[in-house]
Design an enzyme around this catalytic site. Structure first.
Site, PDB file in Angstrom:
ATOM      1  CB  ALA A 118       1.255   2.874   3.468  1.00  0.00           C
ATOM      2  CD  GLU A 177       5.506  -2.237  -2.796  1.00  0.00           C
ATOM      3  OE1 GLU A 177       5.183  -1.548  -2.378  1.00  0.00           O
ATOM      4  OE2 GLU A 177       5.684  -3.699  -3.033  1.00  0.00           O
TER       5      GLU A 177
END
Length: 184
Positions: free
Chosen positions: A80, A144
């Site tokens: 997402a 990330e």
């Protein structure tokens, strides 16, 4: 109840990259006025990625195991990310799937959309089901830290039931896909 509910005043109190925090004066349905904090968010897209036929016996899903500072640890999630300015949610879904897992999808179907925490933010996430995946190279952002894991639907459902998967968009997306996968 009054028809004129909503913001009657206030101001931005903080801004950072894609988020704005506002302290607003709001007229409530009973006519009273009070303060509310609102975090403005551009919206997001999330993807329930199936490696095999979603209507099959025990289809294979891709989940990410990702470090999240806010929870001080790792979360199991579906891919997402937030919308770029003017970006359609479908485009964002394809982009986030590629960035986080390295996969492209030949088919992407909208499942549902959710308000993440309407008590203080207007963030809305549209959740998609992706099939026809082709693996490639991920393009993760610097912050990330992700491990991509393939799991059967039965195991993912047990992980939700046991509380091992607690991320709201993931729980909603997987349960929605599980509940309706044979009907589409």
């Amino acid at each position: 109840m009054t028809d004129s509910v909503g913001r009657v005043g206030g101001a931005r109190v903080w801004q950072h990259r894609f988020l704005d925090a506002h302290l607003d004066q709001v007229r409530f349905p009973d006519g009273s006025v009070g303060e509310q904090v609102l975090i403005h968010h551009p919206g997001a897209a999330a993807v329930v990625p199936f490696l095999s036929d979603p209507a099959g016996e025990d289809p294979q899903l891709l989940l990410i195991h990702q470090y999240r500072y806010a929870v001080e640890g790792l979360l199991w999630e579906i891919p997402a990310g937030r919308l770029e300015p003017g970006e359609p949610t479908l485009t964002c879904a394809h982009r986030e799937l590629l960035e986080e897992t390295g996969c492209t999808a030949s088919s992407m179907t909208s499942l549902t959309s959710i308000w993440t925490a309407p008590g203080f933010t207007n963030e809305r996430i549209e959740i998609f089901l992706a099939t026809g995946l082709t693996r490639g190279e991920s393009k993760r952002e610097a912050d990330e830290f992700i491990e991509v894991v393939t799991l059967p639907m039965s195991q993912v459902l047990r992980m939700i039931e046991s509380g091992e998967i607690t991320d709201a968009k993931t729980v909603v997306g997987v349960l929605f896909a599980a509940g309706f996968r044979g009907r589409r």
